[in-house]
Design a protein around this motif. Structure first.
Motif, PDB file in Angstrom:
ATOM      1  N   ARG A  14       1.108  -1.336  -0.033  1.00 25.71           N
ATOM      2  CA  ARG A  14       0.072   0.370   0.122  1.00 25.71           C
ATOM      3  C   ARG A  14       1.301   1.290  -0.647  1.00 25.71           C
ATOM      4  NH1 ARG A  14      -4.419   1.250   4.096  1.00 25.71           N
ATOM      5  NH2 ARG A  14      -5.088   3.233   3.077  1.00 25.71           N
ATOM      6  N   THR A  15       0.668   2.370  -0.814  1.00 26.50           N
ATOM      7  CA  THR A  15       1.406   3.602  -0.511  1.00 26.50           C
ATOM      8  C   THR A  15       0.932   4.986  -0.183  1.00 26.50           C
ATOM      9  OG1 THR A  15       2.434   2.380  -2.552  1.00 26.50           O
ATOM     10  CG2 THR A  15       2.796   4.709  -2.509  1.00 26.50           C
ATOM     11  N   PHE A  16       1.379   5.054   0.088  1.00 24.81           N
ATOM     12  CA  PHE A  16       1.255   7.001   1.029  1.00 24.81           C
ATOM     13  C   PHE A  16       2.210   7.459   0.083  1.00 24.81           C
ATOM     14  CE2 PHE A  16      -0.310   3.511   4.072  1.00 24.81           C
ATOM     15  CZ  PHE A  16      -1.501   3.968   4.391  1.00 24.81           C
ATOM     16  N   LYS A  17       1.025   9.081   0.476  1.00 20.64           N
ATOM     17  CA  LYS A  17       2.162   9.960   0.474  1.00 20.64           C
ATOM     18  C   LYS A  17       2.258  10.820   1.494  1.00 20.64           C
ATOM     19  CE  LYS A  17       2.658  10.356  -4.611  1.00 20.64           C
ATOM     20  NZ  LYS A  17       2.787  10.897  -5.921  1.00 20.64           N
ATOM     21  N   PHE A  18       3.448  11.749   2.056  1.00 15.05           N
ATOM     22  CA  PHE A  18       3.034  12.290   3.171  1.00 15.05           C
ATOM     23  C   PHE A  18       4.386  13.349   2.637  1.00 15.05           C
ATOM     24  CE2 PHE A  18       1.970   8.299   5.331  1.00 15.05           C
ATOM     25  CZ  PHE A  18       1.235   8.743   5.448  1.00 15.05           C
ATOM     26  N   GLN A  19       3.882  14.666   3.402  1.00 14.54           N
ATOM     27  CA  GLN A  19       4.060  15.839   3.304  1.00 14.54           C
ATOM     28  C   GLN A  19       5.088  16.378   4.990  1.00 14.54           C
ATOM     29  OE1 GLN A  19       2.921  18.656   0.716  1.00 14.54           O
ATOM     30  NE2 GLN A  19       1.345  19.078   1.924  1.00 14.54           N
ATOM     31  N   GLY A  20       5.863  17.450   4.480  1.00 13.14           N
ATOM     32  CA  GLY A  20       6.208  17.964   5.709  1.00 13.14           C
ATOM     33  C   GLY A  20       6.311  17.129   6.924  1.00 13.14           C
ATOM     34  N   ARG A  21       6.247  17.537   8.258  1.00 13.55           N
ATOM     35  CA  ARG A  21       6.345  16.621   9.563  1.00 13.55           C
ATOM     36  C   ARG A  21       6.040  15.391   9.473  1.00 13.55           C
ATOM     37  NH1 ARG A  21       9.961  20.322  13.568  1.00 13.55           N
ATOM     38  NH2 ARG A  21       8.745  22.583  12.639  1.00 13.55           N
ATOM     39  N   MET A  22       4.433  14.975   9.056  1.00 12.42           N
ATOM     40  CA  MET A  22       4.205  13.408   8.498  1.00 12.42           C
ATOM     41  C   MET A  22       5.980  12.862   8.024  1.00 12.42           C
ATOM     42  SD  MET A  22       0.854  14.044   9.110  1.00 12.42           S
ATOM     43  CE  MET A  22       0.426  12.163   8.723  1.00 12.42           C
ATOM     44  N   GLY A  23       5.434  13.629   7.286  1.00 14.76           N
ATOM     45  CA  GLY A  23       6.957  12.442   5.833  1.00 14.76           C
ATOM     46  C   GLY A  23       7.933  12.458   6.519  1.00 14.76           C
ATOM     47  N   TRP A  24       8.605  13.637   7.395  1.00 14.69           N
ATOM     48  CA  TRP A  24       9.532  13.601   8.553  1.00 14.69           C
ATOM     49  C   TRP A  24       9.361  12.968   9.330  1.00 14.69           C
ATOM     50  CZ3 TRP A  24      10.486  13.839  13.677  1.00 14.69           C
ATOM     51  CH2 TRP A  24      11.465  13.775  13.924  1.00 14.69           C
ATOM     52  N   ALA A  25       8.586  12.274  10.089  1.00 13.82           N
ATOM     53  CA  ALA A  25       7.905  10.847  10.944  1.00 13.82           C
ATOM     54  C   ALA A  25       8.329   9.843   9.868  1.00 13.82           C
ATOM     55  CB  ALA A  25       6.883  11.044  11.889  1.00 13.82           C
ATOM     56  N   MET A  26       7.535   9.456   9.614  1.00 13.36           N
ATOM     57  CA  MET A  26       7.359   8.342   8.820  1.00 13.36           C
ATOM     58  C   MET A  26       8.984   7.730   7.494  1.00 13.36           C
ATOM     59  SD  MET A  26       5.401   6.000   7.769  1.00 13.36           S
ATOM     60  CE  MET A  26       5.935   4.863   7.686  1.00 13.36           C
ATOM     61  N   ALA A  27       9.652   8.813   7.753  1.00 14.38           N
ATOM     62  CA  ALA A  27      11.226   8.632   7.271  1.00 14.38           C
ATOM     63  C   ALA A  27      11.828   8.026   8.050  1.00 14.38           C
ATOM     64  CB  ALA A  27      11.509  10.041   6.476  1.00 14.38           C
ATOM     65  N   GLN A  28      11.871   8.807   9.172  1.00 13.17           N
ATOM     66  CA  GLN A  28      12.099   8.501  10.892  1.00 13.17           C
ATOM     67  C   GLN A  28      11.835   7.030  11.159  1.00 13.17           C
ATOM     68  OE1 GLN A  28      14.899  10.289  11.962  1.00 13.17           O
ATOM     69  NE2 GLN A  28      14.758  11.836  10.020  1.00 13.17           N
ATOM     70  N   LEU A  29      10.727   6.565  11.328  1.00 14.00           N
ATOM     71  CA  LEU A  29      10.450   5.365  11.470  1.00 14.00           C
ATOM     72  C   LEU A  29      10.920   4.338  10.458  1.00 14.00           C
ATOM     73  CD1 LEU A  29       6.385   6.264  12.252  1.00 14.00           C
ATOM     74  CD2 LEU A  29       7.775   4.607  14.029  1.00 14.00           C
ATOM     75  N   ALA A  30      11.042   4.795   9.577  1.00 11.65           N
ATOM     76  CA  ALA A  30      11.387   3.499   8.006  1.00 11.65           C
ATOM     77  C   ALA A  30      12.604   3.302   8.878  1.00 11.65           C
ATOM     78  CB  ALA A  30      11.228   3.799   7.037  1.00 11.65           C
ATOM     79  N   GLU A  31      13.654   4.132   8.529  1.00 11.36           N
ATOM     80  CA  GLU A  31      15.360   4.861   8.742  1.00 11.36           C
ATOM     81  C   GLU A  31      15.871   3.868  10.142  1.00 11.36           C
ATOM     82  OE1 GLU A  31      18.446   7.605  10.211  1.00 11.36           O
ATOM     83  OE2 GLU A  31      17.392   8.094   8.124  1.00 11.36           O
TER      84      GLU A  31
END
Length: 96
Positions: A14-31
């Motif tokens: 399932r693919t999502f697009k996020f921006q701003g701080r939600m994008g940052w938070a999602m990237a941090q979780l994945a990393e």
């Protein structure tokens, strides 16, 4: 930060697009992977609000409460993705 993230949920990507701080938070979780993230290790204002918003979008995130010492001893939350994720950074700009 603008990202596209594909979550692998029970064999159904399932693919999502996020921006701003939600994008940052999602990237941090994945990393962070299985280690997860806390506000102690990755300080960010309102991290728990971003986690809540990601969950409302359907992102499976686990919470584990951990003790901490110091002058203000108590507990803090560690957040982890409950599935594998693939993140693609689309751009560094975006709404905060």
């Amino acid at each position: 930060m603008n990202i596209s993230v594909t979550l692998f949920l029970s064999g159904h990507p399932r693919t999502f697009k996020f921006q701003g701080r939600m994008g940052w938070a999602m990237a941090q979780l994945a990393e962070a992977g299985a280690h997860g993230i806390t506000t102690i290790e990755r300080p960010a204002p309102r991290l728990s609000a971003y986690i809540h918003s990601l969950r409302k979008c359907g992102v499976p995130i686990e919470t584990e409460n951990e003790p901490h010492e110091g002058a203000y001893s108590g507990t803090h939350a560690r957040y982890r993705l409950s599935c594998d994720a693939q993140v693609t950074v689309l751009g560094k700009g975006g709404a905060q």
